[in-house]
Design a protein around this motif. Structure first.
Motif, mmCIF file in Angstrom:
data_model
loop_
_atom_site.group_PDB
_atom_site.id
_atom_site.type_symbol
_atom_site.label_atom_id
_atom_site.label_comp_id
_atom_site.label_asym_id
_atom_site.label_seq_id
_atom_site.Cartn_x
_atom_site.Cartn_y
_atom_site.Cartn_z
ATOM 1 N N SER B 29 0.840 -1.206 0.000
ATOM 2 C CA SER B 29 0.000 0.000 0.000
ATOM 3 C C SER B 29 0.872 1.252 0.000
ATOM 4 N N ILE B 169 -7.921 5.145 -0.275
ATOM 5 C CA ILE B 169 -7.399 3.803 -0.563
ATOM 6 C C ILE B 169 -7.134 3.072 0.745
ATOM 7 N N ASP B 172 -10.174 1.476 2.206
ATOM 8 C CA ASP B 172 -10.494 0.223 1.508
ATOM 9 C C ASP B 172 -9.522 -0.878 1.925
ATOM 10 N N VAL B 173 -8.221 -0.512 1.990
ATOM 11 C CA VAL B 173 -7.205 -1.500 2.367
ATOM 12 C C VAL B 173 -7.471 -1.985 3.790
ATOM 13 N N VAL B 176 -10.272 -4.465 3.685
ATOM 14 C CA VAL B 176 -9.814 -5.747 3.125
ATOM 15 C C VAL B 176 -8.946 -6.489 4.144
ATOM 16 N N LEU B 177 -8.052 -5.742 4.790
ATOM 17 C CA LEU B 177 -7.134 -6.366 5.745
ATOM 18 C C LEU B 177 -7.892 -6.913 6.959
#
Lengths: 260, 696
Positions: B29, B169, B172-173, B176-177
C-alpha cells in the motif's frame, strides 16, 4: 494425497495472503484509476470550457453557430497543445458536426447518445465513453438559454494504461515479490510452529511402538510433557500390561493344555 | 502447549497470520501510494498549466488594451469562480517581475511572499514549477505587447492534495485487511479444530478408556497428516491387543470344548474370567470406532454461508429500488421494501419445514440441501430484470437460508453436550457475527467496483465453496441422523403465558422491526441519498455487528452473573428506540451513524438475555414441549417483526420522508420498549412455575 499439518496451515495462509493482496491491489488500482480519470476529465473539461466560452461569446454577438468560422482554428489550436487529445468536435442540436479537428468529419452525424445527453440535462457538462475513447463535453447555450449544440473532446480510453504502464508493471512485480517472500515466511513459520506438535506426536508414536515391541515404560517429556502425554504414558503402560497379561495367559493355557 | 487444547496453538498461528498479512499489505500500500502520487503529479501540473494559460491570455488581453498589470480591478471576482470550479487548485496570484505579490486569492500573502521574492520564475512560456511551503506553484510569465515580461501568473495547489485524494485507498485496504484477518482466524480455527484438537480429543477419550482397561473402542480419525498417523498408531495398538485377546479366547474356547480333563477346563475358564475382569473388549468382535462431532466443525461452512448473504446487506434496497416500478396501491418505496420482507417471510415460513427436513435427513445433509436453493437464488438474483424476478429469487434464497440455519443450529445442539450448549450457541453466534462484519464490509466494496449483479455471483460462489467444504467434512465424520421428534408447542397455551407474550410483542418483535426496517432498508437508502459511496455505506452498516459483537459479550456475562435478564432486555429496547430518534435533533449522516451504533448496543445488550429469559418465562412449556421447540417458535414470532419492519418503514416514507420514517420507526419501537420496561418490573426472577399451576 495426504498433507502434513504444516502444509495445510501454510496453504491456508498463503491462499488468504494471495486473496488479500489481490483484493488490495485491485481496490487500490481502482481507486487510483478513478482519481486519475477524474483528474484527466477535469483537465479536458477545462479545455472544453474555454472553447465553450469562446463559442458562446460569438453566439452572444448574434451569430449562428455554423457562422463562427474562427472556431475551427480554436479547436485545432487546443488539439495541437495536447497530444493526448484525439479530437474536438462541435455539433448542433440536430447532431450535425459543424467543426471538427478532423476536417473530414465535418457534416457527419454524431452518435445518438451525444444528442440524448443534451436533452437529458441541458446546460450541464457530461462525460461519455465509447469503445476506444473517453468523451467530455459541454452544451453550447445562447443568450436566451437555448441549447444550440455542444462541444466535445475525445481522449484515449486507455490513457491511464498508456501513460502509467511502466509504473503499474513495476508495482505488479513488487507485489509478486512481496507475496512470494511472505508466502515463504508463512510456510517456514508454519513448519516451525507446528514442528513442536509434530515432534511430540512422533516421539509418542515411537515410544508406543518401542514399548509394545520391546517392553519398558513411556516417560512423558519432563520439559514439555502435558496432561495428554501423562495420560498417554498410562495408555502405553496399560496396553503393554494387557498384551503381556494376555501373552502370559496364553502361555498358561498352553501349558495346561499340554500337561494334561 | 497442550496437545488436546487449541488455545495456545491458535494464538501462535493467529500471530503468524497477522505477521504474514499485515506487513506485506502495508508495504504494498505504501509503495503503491508513492507511485500513484508520482503518477498523478504530471496531471496536476498539466491542469495548473492549462488553467494558468487561459487566465494569462485574458490578463495579456487586458494589458494589451492598456491597463497596467498593477492597477487592474476586480481580480478577486476574476479568480474566485475559477478556484471554485477547480477544487484541486488552492490559490491564484499575480506577481511583478521582482516577485512582489500584486493580487492573491485563496492563500495568505505571508505564506508565499518570502519565497516568491527569492524564487526567480524565469521567462519560458510553458511556466516554471517550484515548491512553496505546503504548495506547488506553477508560474507563467505575463508579457506586454512587445514581449517584455511584466509579471507572473501563479497557480498553486496543495502538495498533499493527491495524498488526501488517495487516502481513501487506505480505508479500503483497512477493510480488506480486517476482513482477511477475520477470515484467517476462521480458517485457522477450522484447520486447528478439525485437524488437531478434534482428533486428539477423540484420541484422548480412547486413551482414558484404555487407562481403565477398556479396549472396546478405537478413535475414528482418517486424515493423512501427523495427527492421523499418530491416531492410527494408537488404533493399531488397541487392535493388536484386541486380536491377542481374541486369539486367547478362541484358544480357551477350543480347550474348553475339546479337552477331556474337567480340571483343565475349569482352570482355563478361570483364566478367561481373570482376563475379562482385568480388561474390557468389544463384544462385537472388534473395537468400535469412536467418533465425535464438534460444534466447531460446522463453523467455517456456516461463516462462509452467512458471509455470502451479508454481502448484499448494504445495497439490497438500492438494487431493488433500481428495479422497482410503482403499481396501483403500492408506492415505489413499498415495492423496494418487498424483497427484504419476502426474504424474511420465506425464512419464517420455511423454518418449520426446514426443521422437519433436518429431523428426517440429518443436519449435515439438510445443510447441504439448503445450499442448493441458496446458491441458485444468489446467482439468479444477479441476473434479474425486474422486481418480480428479484422477489422470486429472494424467496428461493430465503428457503435455502432457513434450511441452512436450522440445520446448523441442530448440528451444533447435537454436537455440544448439554453442559456445553452455551459454548455451542457461541459457535453459532460467533460465526454469524464475524460473517456479518466481513460480508457487509467487503460486499459494499465489491459492489462499488464490479456491480450489484457480479457481487451476487460472488455470493453464489461462496455458498458453493461452503457446500464443498461441508461435503468434505461430512465424508469424514457423518453422524447418525436420529433426532427425537419433540412435541409441537401449543401456540395458544404459550400466548396465555403473559410474560412470554409481552416479551415477544414488546421486545423481540420491535427489535427485529428496527433491524430490518431501519438497518436493512432505510440506512442504505438514506446514505445513498446523502451521496455516500457503496463502500462508505458498507462501512457505516458494519458498525452494527461490530458494536453488537463487543456489547453482547459483556451483556452475556452481566446477565449470567447477576441474573439481570429482563432489565437488560428493557434497557436494550429503550436504547434502540431512543437511538432511532437521533434525526430529530441532528442533520446529515451523523444521526444515522448514532442510530446504527445505538441499535448495535441495543441488540448486543438484549439478544443473549432475551434468549436466556425464555426458559425462565416458559419454564413449564419448556418442560412440556422441549426447549428447542419453544426456541424455534420464538424465532418464528421474531421473524414476523423482520417481515413487518421494512413494510412499516416503507409506509412511513411517503408521509414523512426517509428521515421521518426513521423517526416514526423510532417512536414505535420506543413506545413498545417502554411498555416492556414497565411490564418487566412484574417479571420477578427465576423460573415461573405458577403458569403450570394455573394451567393444571
Amino acid at each position: 494425497m495426504s498433507w502434513s499439518l504444516a502444509r495445510k496451515v501454510s496453504a491456508a495462509l498463503v491462499a488468504i495472503l494471495v486473496c488479500t493482496m489481490a483484493l488490495t491491489a485491485y481496490f487500490g488500482y481502482a481507486k487510483f484509476a478513478e482519481q486519475m480519470s477524474a483528474q484527466v476529465q477535469s483537465r479536458f473539461s477545462f479545455v472544453v470550457f474555454t472553447i465553450k466560452r469562446k463559442v458562446e461569446d460569438g453566439l452572444s454577438l448574434g451569430f449562428a453557430l455554423r457562422q463562427l468560422r474562427q472556431t475551427q482554428d480554436t479547436i485545432e489550436l487546443e488539439k495541437a497543445r495536447d497530444d493526448r487529445v484525439l479530437g474536438i468536435e462541435i455539433y448542433d442540436a440536430s447532431g450535425e458536426v459543424l467543426f471538427n479537428t478532423d476536417r473530414g468529419g465535418v457534416g457527419s452525424a454524431v452518435p445518438e447518445a451525444w444528442i440524448e445527453v443534451l436533452k437529458g440535462a441541458p446546460g450541464k457538462a457530461f462525460s461519455l465513453t465509447d469503445e476506444e475513447a473517453g468523451v467530455v463535453g459541454m452544451p453550447l447555450v445562447n443568450t436566451l438559454g437555448k441549447v444550440e449544440g455542444a462541444v466535445v473532446l475525445r481522449y484515449p480510453a486507455a490513457y491511464l494504461e498508456q501513460g502509467l504502464g511502466e509504473m503499474l508493471g513495476r508495482l505488479a512485480f513488487e507485489l509478486v515479490l512481496v507475496v512470494s517472500g511472505f508466502a515463504m515466511v508463512a510456510a517456514v513459520a508454519a513448519y516451525v510452529l507446528l514442528g513442536a506438535v509434530t515432534r511430540r506426536l512422533g516421539a509418542m508414536e515411537a515410544t508406543l511402538a518401542k514399548v509394545m515391541a520391546e517392553g519398558g515404560e513411556a516417560v512423558p517429556d519432563p520439559g514439555g510433557g502435558d496432561d495428554f502425554e501423562v495420560r498417554f504414558a498410562e495408555f502405553v503402560a496399560r496396553s503393554r500390561e494387557a498384551v503381556e497379561h494376555i501373552r502370559d495367559s496364553t502361555d498358561e493355557v498352553e501349558r495346561m493344555d499340554r500337561l494334561a | 502447549m497442550r496437545l488436546d487444547s487449541s488455545r495456545s496453538l491458535l494464538v501462535r498461528l493467529f500471530i503468524l497470520a497477522v505477521l504474514v498479512l499485515v506487513p506485506p499489505t502495508a508495504i504494498v500500500s505504501y509503495r503503491a501510494l508513492g507511485a500513484f502520487e508520482q503518477g498523478m503529479a504530471p496531471e496536476m501540473d498539466k491542469k495548473a498549466a492549462i488553467v494558468g494559460q487561459d487566465l494569462r491570455t485574458q490578463l495579456e488581453r487586458a494589458v494589451g488594451y492598456g491597463v497596467p498589470l498593477e492597477r487592474m480591478v476586480g481580480m478577486t471576482e476574476f479568480f474566485a469562480p475559477v478556484l471554485a470550479a477547480n477544487p484541486e487548485l488552492r490559490y491564484l496570484a499575480v506577481s511583478d517581475p521582482d516577485g512582489r505579490l500584486l493580487y492573491l486569492h485563496g492563500a495568505e500573502t505571508a505564506e508565499l511572499q518570502a519565497d516568491f521574492r527569492t524564487a526567480g520564475f524565469g521567462t519560458g512560456r510553458d511556466g516554471h514549477k517550484i515548491s512553496v511551503g505546503p504548495y506547488f506553484d506553477v508560474a507563467l510569465p505575463v508579457q506586454a505587447k512587445g514581449g517584455a515580461v511584466i509579471g507572473h501568473l501563479h497557480v498553486g495547489f496543495d502538495r498533499a492534495y493527491v495524498t488526501d485524494r488517495l487516502a481513501n485507498i487506505f480505508l479500503d485496504v483497512a477493510v480488506v485487511l480486517s476482513v482477511s484477518l477475520i477470515v484467517a482466524f476462521e480458517v485457522l480455527l477450522f484447520v486447528v479444530f478439525f485437524n488437531i484438537t478434534g482428533p486428539l480429543k477423540v484420541a484422548g477419550w480412547v486413551v482414558d478408556r484404555v487407562r481403565r482397561g477398556d479396549f472396546e473402542h478405537v478413535p475414528s480419525v482418517w486424515s493423512g497428516d501427523e495427527v492421523g498417523h499418530f491416531v492410527r498408531a494408537m488404533s493399531n495398538s488397541v487392535r493388536r491387543t484386541d486380536e491377542a485377546y481374541r486369539g486367547l479366547m478362541a484358544y480357551i474356547e477350543e480347550v474348553r470344548t475339546a479337552h477331556f480333563d474337567a480340571g483343565v477346563v475349569a482352570r482355563v475358564a478361570e483364566v478367561a474370567d481373570r482376563v475379562r475382569f482385568l480388561f474390557r473388549f468389544s463384544p462385537d468382535g472388534r473395537p468400535a470406532p469412536l467418533g465425535q462431532r464438534m460444534a466447531t466443525d460446522i463453523r467455517l461452512p456456516l461463516f462462509l454461508f452467512v458471509f455470502a448473504e451479508e454481502m448484499s446487506r448494504s445495497f439490497m434496497p438500492l438494487y431493488a429500488g433500481g428495479l422497482a416500478t410503482p403499481l396501483p396501491g403500492l408506492s415505489v418505496e413499498m415495492m423496494t421494501a418487498l424483497p427484504i420482507a419476502f426474504f424474511m417471510a420465506a425464512i419464517a415460513l420455511a423454518s418449520p419445514w426446514a426443521a422437519r427436513v433436518t429431523e428426517r435427513v440429518g443436519s449435515s445433509r439438510a445443510f447441504v440441501m439448503g445450499m442448493v436453493p441458496a446458491a441458485l437464488g444468489y446467482v439468479m438474483t444477479g441476473f434479474v430484470f425486474g422486481l418480480f424476478d428479484l422477489l422470486l429469487w429472494r424467496v428461493v434464497s430465503g428457503v435455502g437460508y432457513a434450511l441452512v440455519t436450522v440445520a446448523a443450529q441442530t448440528y451444533i445442539s447435537q454436537a455440544a453436550r448439554e453442559e456445553q450448549r452455551a459454548q455451542g450457541l457461541g459457535v453459532y453466534v460467533g460465526a454469524v457475527l464475524t460473517a456479518s462484519i466481513c460480508g457487509t464490509g467487503i460486499g459494499g466494496l465489491l459492489a462499488e467496483r464490479i456491480g450489484f449483479g457480479a457481487t451476487f455471483f460472488v455470493s453464489g460462489a461462496l455458498v458453493v465453496l461452503s457446500g464443498v467444504l461441508l461435503a468434505r467434512i461430512m465424508a469424514e465424520s457423518e453422524p447418525p441422523a436420529v433426532v427425537a421428534v419433540a412435541a409441537r408447542p401449543k401456540f395458544r397455551r404459550l400466548l396465555a403465558n403473559w410474560r412470554f407474550t409481552v416479551l415477544m410483542l414488546f421486545a423481540a418483535v420491535p427489535a427485529k422491526m428496527a433491524l430490518t426496517g431501519f438497518l436493512f432498508f432505510l440506512v442504505p437508502m438514506i446514505l445513498w441519498q446523502s451521496s455516500l459511496t457503496l463502500s462508505e455505506i458498507a462501512r457505516m452498516v458494519v458498525l452494527y455487528p461490530l458494536v453488537m459483537a463487543v456489547t453482547s459479550a459483556i451483556a452475556s456475562r452481566l446477565s449470567d452473573r447477576f441474573q439481570w435478564r429482563a432489565g437488560l432486555v428493557a434497557l436494550g429496547g429503550l436504547i434502540g428506540g431512543i437511538g432511532l430518534l437521533a434525526p430529530v435533533v441532528l442533520d446529515g449522516t451523523l444521526p444515522i451513524a448514532i442510530a446504527i451504533i445505538a441499535l448495535g448496543l441495543s441488540h448486543g445488550l438484549s439478544a443473549s438475555p432475551q434468549l436466556a429469559l425464555i426458559p425462565d418465562v416458559c419454564w413449564t412449556e419448556c418442560r412440556a414441549f422441549g426447549r428447542v421447540s419453544i426456541m424455534a417458535l420464538v424465532r418464528t414470532i421474531e421473524r414476523a417483526g423482520s417481515v413487518a419492519g421494512p413494510l412499516i418503514a416503507a409506509a412511513f416514507i411517503p408521509m414523512w420522508g426517509l428521515n421521518g420514517a426513521v423517526i416514526g420507526l423510532g417512536v414505535l419501537v420506543l413506545a413498545l420498549a417502554a411498555f416492556f420496561a414497565i411490564a418487566s418490573g412484574a417479571y420477578g426472577s427465576g423460573p415461573h412455575i405458577e403458569t403450570e399451576e394455573e394451567t393444571a
